[in-house]
Design an enzyme around this catalytic site. Structure first.
Site, mmCIF file in Angstrom:
data_model
loop_
_atom_site.group_PDB
_atom_site.id
_atom_site.type_symbol
_atom_site.label_atom_id
_atom_site.label_comp_id
_atom_site.label_asym_id
_atom_site.label_seq_id
_atom_site.Cartn_x
_atom_site.Cartn_y
_atom_site.Cartn_z
ATOM 1 C CG ASP A 53 -0.284 0.058 2.765
ATOM 2 O OD1 ASP A 53 0.614 -0.141 2.519
ATOM 3 O OD2 ASP A 53 -1.075 -0.039 3.604
ATOM 4 C CB SER A 54 4.504 1.680 -0.262
ATOM 5 O OG SER A 54 4.780 0.491 -1.088
ATOM 6 C CG ASP A 92 0.129 -4.006 2.139
ATOM 7 O OD1 ASP A 92 0.036 -4.800 3.029
ATOM 8 O OD2 ASP A 92 1.073 -3.046 2.087
ATOM 9 C CE LYS A 122 3.129 -5.604 3.939
ATOM 10 N NZ LYS A 122 2.665 -4.696 4.555
ATOM 11 C CD GLU A 124 0.420 -1.359 7.949
ATOM 12 O OE1 GLU A 124 -0.038 -0.970 8.845
ATOM 13 O OE2 GLU A 124 0.793 -1.116 6.778
ATOM 14 C CD GLU A 191 7.496 -0.119 7.455
ATOM 15 O OE1 GLU A 191 6.740 -0.881 7.298
ATOM 16 O OE2 GLU A 191 7.700 0.986 6.981
HETATM 17 O O1 KIV Z 1 3.558 -1.108 1.637
HETATM 18 C C1 KIV Z 1 4.656 -1.543 1.517
HETATM 19 O O2 KIV Z 1 5.350 -1.264 0.437
HETATM 20 C C2 KIV Z 1 5.081 -2.314 2.541
HETATM 21 C C3 KIV Z 1 6.606 -2.797 2.638
HETATM 22 C C4 KIV Z 1 7.502 -1.458 2.809
HETATM 23 C C5 KIV Z 1 6.888 -3.775 3.669
HETATM 24 O O3 KIV Z 1 4.466 -2.470 3.598
#
Ligand code: KIV
Length: 289
Positions: A53-54, A92, A122, A124, A191
């Protein structure tokens, strides 16, 4: 620097990562958000590709990851999927997609797996996500955990800071890691965690840890693609090592092209198309020989 072929050319799967940890292999994970990047990263032998989600920060221009929606992630997962053959593809779960109950969480994850063809999701959060992780795993969805700094919590945290800096906070992180492992995650992102704590966690769990700003002892390292290549804006965190300055390269290329257009040297004859002789004759147009 010579190009090093990946040690394991076969397809990477979520279960195979545990065996890699047991063999002491150092694996690599990078984010990608579109087809060309996915192809380049996959063909370079990166083991895990994360549609993080970056995306919100580095591609969509949001100030943080909170606004990113499931539909946005899904569009990018589909594009990345088309470019990936070998790497494990992880999507994510964006903020809001797992906060309204286990059924909604499963529904959101199923979209990423069925429509986006991600091989894992993924999520969080540590101990508070155990119930959701168990439910997803029960539905045959592979889950990657993410503890330490969880950027989706920015409105509660107030700033992106190193986590686990006191003995109590470090113990909580270790408990988070144990709880996630017990719930069935196949890997855990750490992280912004002190390297000593990341090492302790890495040595304490059987699943691989994936470090970002967590030191050298993690089993796998991950970075955001745009950070690694000098395509990000603003101040970079200290854990980012820039291996290229693509911002500069792109600026040079587009400025050069604009100059060539303005000076009339682009496009050349070789970069355009001439009228065939018969048509030119009929139209009484003179063509260059
Ligand atoms: O959103 C993302 O890119 C991340 C990574 C930096 C682990 O969560």
């Amino acid at each position: 620097m010579p190009y090093l072929k990946p040690e394991r050319p076969e397809k990477v799967s979520a279960p195979s990562l545990r065996a890699s940890k047991e063999r002491g292999e150092k694996l690599v994970c990078l984010t990608a958000y579109d087809y060309p990047t996915a192809r380049i990263v996959d063909e370079a032998g990166i083991d895990i590709i994360l549609v993080g989600d970056s995306l919100g920060n580095v591609v969509l221009g949001y100030g943080n990851t909170v606004p990113v929606t499931l539909d946005e992630i899904l569009i990018h997962v589909k594009a990345v999927r088309r470019g990936v053959e070998r790497a494990l593809l992880v999507a994510d779960m964006p903020y809001g997609s797992f906060h309204t109950g286990a059924d909604d969480t499963v529904r959101a994850a199923l979209r990423l797996v069925k429509e986006g063809e991600a091989e894992a999701v993924k999520l969080e959060g540590g101990q508070k996500r155990v119930r959701l992780v168990k439910r997803l795993v029960h539905e045959e969805i592979s889950v990657m955990g993410h503890i330490g700094l969880t950027p989706q919590s920015i409105n509660q945290l107030g700033a992106y800071r190193v986590q686990g800096k006191t003995a109590d906070a470090a113990r909580r992180l270790l408990d988070d890691a144990y709880a996630l492992e017990d719930a069935g995650v196949f890997a855990i992102v750490l992280e912004l965690v002190p390297r000593e704590i990341a090492q302790m966690i890495t040595e304490s769990v059987k699943v691989p840890t994936i470090g970002i700003g967590a030191g050298v002892h993690c089993d796998i390292q991950v970075l955001v693609f745009h950070d690694l290549l000098g395509m990000a804006f603003g101040k970079l965190p200290r854990f980012v090592r820039e291996y290229a300055n693509l911002r500069e390269t792109i600026t040079d290329a587009v400025t050069h092209w604009a100059e060539d257009v303005r000076s009339g040297t682009y496009p050349s004859d070789a970069e355009s198309y001439g009228l065939p002789a018969e048509a030119a004759e009929e139209l009484k147009i003179e063509t260059k020989k």
